[in-house]
Design a protein around this motif. Sequence first.
Motif, PDB file in Angstrom:
ATOM      1  N   ASP A 159       0.836  -1.197   0.000  1.00 18.77           N
ATOM      2  CA  ASP A 159       0.000   0.000   0.000  1.00 18.77           C
ATOM      3  C   ASP A 159       0.871   1.248   0.000  1.00 18.77           C
ATOM      4  O   ASP A 159       0.542   2.236  -0.631  1.00 18.77           O
ATOM      5  CB  ASP A 159      -0.920   0.021   1.215  1.00 18.77           C
ATOM      6  CG  ASP A 159      -2.105  -0.916   1.079  1.00 18.77           C
ATOM      7  OD1 ASP A 159      -2.775  -1.131   2.097  1.00 18.77           O
ATOM      8  OD2 ASP A 159      -2.358  -1.418  -0.026  1.00 18.77           O
ATOM      9  N   MET A 160       1.984   1.222   0.718  1.00 26.23           N
ATOM     10  CA  MET A 160       2.861   2.387   0.792  1.00 26.23           C
ATOM     11  C   MET A 160       3.567   2.648  -0.539  1.00 26.23           C
ATOM     12  O   MET A 160       3.916   3.782  -0.829  1.00 26.23           O
ATOM     13  CB  MET A 160       3.910   2.202   1.901  1.00 26.23           C
ATOM     14  CG  MET A 160       3.362   2.414   3.287  1.00 26.23           C
ATOM     15  SD  MET A 160       2.618   4.041   3.528  1.00 26.23           S
ATOM     16  CE  MET A 160       4.032   5.106   3.350  1.00 26.23           C
ATOM     17  N   THR A 161       3.789   1.628  -1.347  1.00 24.81           N
ATOM     18  CA  THR A 161       4.450   1.865  -2.631  1.00 24.81           C
ATOM     19  C   THR A 161       3.544   2.625  -3.592  1.00 24.81           C
ATOM     20  O   THR A 161       4.022   3.342  -4.460  1.00 24.81           O
ATOM     21  CB  THR A 161       4.901   0.550  -3.297  1.00 24.81           C
ATOM     22  OG1 THR A 161       3.769  -0.275  -3.503  1.00 24.81           O
ATOM     23  CG2 THR A 161       5.935  -0.168  -2.457  1.00 24.81           C
ATOM     24  N   SER A 162       2.236   2.503  -3.416  1.00 23.63           N
ATOM     25  CA  SER A 162       1.308   3.222  -4.286  1.00 23.63           C
ATOM     26  C   SER A 162       0.729   4.470  -3.623  1.00 23.63           C
ATOM     27  O   SER A 162      -0.101   5.146  -4.196  1.00 23.63           O
ATOM     28  CB  SER A 162       0.164   2.297  -4.710  1.00 23.63           C
ATOM     29  OG  SER A 162      -0.576   1.904  -3.580  1.00 23.63           O
ATOM     30  N   THR A 163       1.181   4.768  -2.417  1.00 22.11           N
ATOM     31  CA  THR A 163       0.691   5.932  -1.679  1.00 22.11           C
ATOM     32  C   THR A 163       1.589   7.134  -1.959  1.00 22.11           C
ATOM     33  O   THR A 163       2.806   7.023  -1.966  1.00 22.11           O
ATOM     34  CB  THR A 163       0.687   5.648  -0.168  1.00 22.11           C
ATOM     35  OG1 THR A 163      -0.180   4.555   0.088  1.00 22.11           O
ATOM     36  CG2 THR A 163       0.200   6.851   0.621  1.00 22.11           C
ATOM     37  N   GLN A 164       0.960   8.280  -2.196  1.00 17.27           N
ATOM     38  CA  GLN A 164       1.707   9.521  -2.402  1.00 17.27           C
ATOM     39  C   GLN A 164       1.315  10.511  -1.315  1.00 17.27           C
ATOM     40  O   GLN A 164       0.138  10.739  -1.078  1.00 17.27           O
ATOM     41  CB  GLN A 164       1.399  10.114  -3.769  1.00 17.27           C
ATOM     42  CG  GLN A 164       2.101  11.438  -4.008  1.00 17.27           C
ATOM     43  CD  GLN A 164       1.822  11.993  -5.382  1.00 17.27           C
ATOM     44  OE1 GLN A 164       1.672  11.259  -6.338  1.00 17.27           O
ATOM     45  NE2 GLN A 164       1.738  13.304  -5.476  1.00 17.27           N
ATOM     46  N   MET A 165       2.320  11.088  -0.651  1.00 11.67           N
ATOM     47  CA  MET A 165       2.099  12.115   0.361  1.00 11.67           C
ATOM     48  C   MET A 165       2.673  13.428  -0.161  1.00 11.67           C
ATOM     49  O   MET A 165       3.806  13.457  -0.634  1.00 11.67           O
ATOM     50  CB  MET A 165       2.782  11.732   1.669  1.00 11.67           C
ATOM     51  CG  MET A 165       2.162  10.539   2.342  1.00 11.67           C
ATOM     52  SD  MET A 165       3.066  10.035   3.799  1.00 11.67           S
ATOM     53  CE  MET A 165       4.229   8.924   3.054  1.00 11.67           C
ATOM     54  N   GLU A 166       1.879  14.473  -0.078  1.00 11.61           N
ATOM     55  CA  GLU A 166       2.315  15.778  -0.575  1.00 11.61           C
ATOM     56  C   GLU A 166       2.072  16.822   0.497  1.00 11.61           C
ATOM     57  O   GLU A 166       0.945  17.008   0.952  1.00 11.61           O
ATOM     58  CB  GLU A 166       1.528  16.139  -1.831  1.00 11.61           C
ATOM     59  CG  GLU A 166       1.879  17.469  -2.420  1.00 11.61           C
ATOM     60  CD  GLU A 166       1.044  17.785  -3.647  1.00 11.61           C
ATOM     61  OE1 GLU A 166       0.557  18.923  -3.736  1.00 11.61           O
ATOM     62  OE2 GLU A 166       0.883  16.884  -4.498  1.00 11.61           O
ATOM     63  N   TYR A 167       3.147  17.498   0.915  1.00 13.82           N
ATOM     64  CA  TYR A 167       3.027  18.596   1.873  1.00 13.82           C
ATOM     65  C   TYR A 167       3.389  19.879   1.145  1.00 13.82           C
ATOM     66  O   TYR A 167       4.397  19.939   0.427  1.00 13.82           O
ATOM     67  CB  TYR A 167       3.967  18.405   3.067  1.00 13.82           C
ATOM     68  CG  TYR A 167       3.908  19.574   4.024  1.00 13.82           C
ATOM     69  CD1 TYR A 167       2.839  19.703   4.895  1.00 13.82           C
ATOM     70  CD2 TYR A 167       4.880  20.557   4.013  1.00 13.82           C
ATOM     71  CE1 TYR A 167       2.759  20.794   5.745  1.00 13.82           C
ATOM     72  CE2 TYR A 167       4.807  21.648   4.856  1.00 13.82           C
ATOM     73  CZ  TYR A 167       3.742  21.764   5.723  1.00 13.82           C
ATOM     74  OH  TYR A 167       3.650  22.843   6.555  1.00 13.82           O
ATOM     75  N   SER A 168       2.557  20.892   1.329  1.00 16.68           N
ATOM     76  CA  SER A 168       2.861  22.183   0.714  1.00 16.68           C
ATOM     77  C   SER A 168       2.682  23.293   1.741  1.00 16.68           C
ATOM     78  O   SER A 168       1.853  23.193   2.647  1.00 16.68           O
ATOM     79  CB  SER A 168       1.955  22.438  -0.496  1.00 16.68           C
ATOM     80  OG  SER A 168       0.602  22.431  -0.110  1.00 16.68           O
ATOM     81  N   ALA A 169       3.494  24.326   1.596  1.00 11.51           N
ATOM     82  CA  ALA A 169       3.395  25.523   2.435  1.00 11.51           C
ATOM     83  C   ALA A 169       3.489  26.723   1.510  1.00 11.51           C
ATOM     84  O   ALA A 169       4.431  26.827   0.713  1.00 11.51           O
ATOM     85  CB  ALA A 169       4.509  25.550   3.468  1.00 11.51           C
ATOM     86  N   MET A 170       2.504  27.623   1.594  1.00 11.11           N
ATOM     87  CA  MET A 170       2.452  28.767   0.687  1.00 11.11           C
ATOM     88  C   MET A 170       2.074  30.046   1.416  1.00 11.11           C
ATOM     89  O   MET A 170       1.239  30.031   2.323  1.00 11.11           O
ATOM     90  CB  MET A 170       1.394  28.533  -0.392  1.00 11.11           C
ATOM     91  CG  MET A 170       1.709  27.446  -1.345  1.00 11.11           C
ATOM     92  SD  MET A 170       0.386  27.287  -2.537  1.00 11.11           S
ATOM     93  CE  MET A 170       0.049  25.564  -2.369  1.00 11.11           C
ATOM     94  N   SER A 171       2.689  31.118   0.991  1.00  6.05           N
ATOM     95  CA  SER A 171       2.304  32.469   1.377  1.00  6.05           C
ATOM     96  C   SER A 171       2.751  33.378   0.242  1.00  6.05           C
ATOM     97  O   SER A 171       3.201  32.888  -0.799  1.00  6.05           O
ATOM     98  CB  SER A 171       2.959  32.872   2.710  1.00  6.05           C
ATOM     99  OG  SER A 171       4.344  33.062   2.542  1.00  6.05           O
ATOM    100  N   ARG A 172       2.680  34.670   0.443  1.00  5.05           N
ATOM    101  CA  ARG A 172       3.103  35.569  -0.630  1.00  5.05           C
ATOM    102  C   ARG A 172       4.583  35.413  -0.957  1.00  5.05           C
ATOM    103  O   ARG A 172       4.982  35.480  -2.101  1.00  5.05           O
ATOM    104  CB  ARG A 172       2.819  37.025  -0.254  1.00  5.05           C
ATOM    105  CG  ARG A 172       1.358  37.363  -0.364  1.00  5.05           C
ATOM    106  CD  ARG A 172       1.134  38.812  -0.092  1.00  5.05           C
ATOM    107  NE  ARG A 172       1.196  39.012   1.354  1.00  5.05           N
ATOM    108  CZ  ARG A 172       1.209  40.182   1.950  1.00  5.05           C
ATOM    109  NH1 ARG A 172       1.200  41.272   1.225  1.00  5.05           N
ATOM    110  NH2 ARG A 172       1.244  40.286   3.238  1.00  5.05           N
ATOM    111  N   GLY A 173       5.411  35.171   0.058  1.00  2.00           N
ATOM    112  CA  GLY A 173       6.847  35.092  -0.178  1.00  2.00           C
ATOM    113  C   GLY A 173       7.437  33.704  -0.039  1.00  2.00           C
ATOM    114  O   GLY A 173       8.646  33.534  -0.107  1.00  2.00           O
ATOM    115  N   LEU A 174       6.620  32.686   0.168  1.00  2.00           N
ATOM    116  CA  LEU A 174       7.126  31.338   0.409  1.00  2.00           C
ATOM    117  C   LEU A 174       6.355  30.319  -0.418  1.00  2.00           C
ATOM    118  O   LEU A 174       5.128  30.406  -0.530  1.00  2.00           O
ATOM    119  CB  LEU A 174       6.967  30.980   1.900  1.00  2.00           C
ATOM    120  CG  LEU A 174       7.330  29.560   2.312  1.00  2.00           C
ATOM    121  CD1 LEU A 174       8.840  29.392   2.354  1.00  2.00           C
ATOM    122  CD2 LEU A 174       6.729  29.233   3.659  1.00  2.00           C
TER     123      LEU A 174
END
Length: 141
Positions: free
Chosen positions: A24-39
């Motif tokens: 299950d972990m081989t087909s699992t995708q984890m995506e973390y994002s952090a956004m602001s005006r300057g980041l």
Amino acid sequence: MRLLSLLLLTIFIGTSCSSQKTSDMTSTQMEYSAMSRGLYKKIVVQNKTVSVTNGRNTEAVESKIDDAKWKQIVAEFSKINLESIPTLKGPTEKRFYDGAAIGNLKITQNQKIYETPGFDNGYPPKEIEKLVNLLISFTKE
């Protein structure tokens, strides 16, 4: 003889469930994002590979994840109830007045997407805090 058969059956079932979780972990995708005006940061982890993007107009840097770190990620991932992810609430609200960037965790597993509501970058909900911190650690390497 029955005891031996029962013991072998228990071991067989236990290992098959363990390998199922790993597949299950081989087909699992984890995506973390952090956004602001300057980041802008985006970290994508899938199948012992991490892709890190630091900036809106920059190329992603891809690298392999070592086995020890991968085991940590799998251990923290297994503690998370995926169905509860959309209802998680961050402990702080600094993002409302530009005090922090907006963080977001998205997990895709078996063509189903589980996504958190926005939370303050650096202050994730307690339920996913260790996993998010492991993902963020890739930007410091």
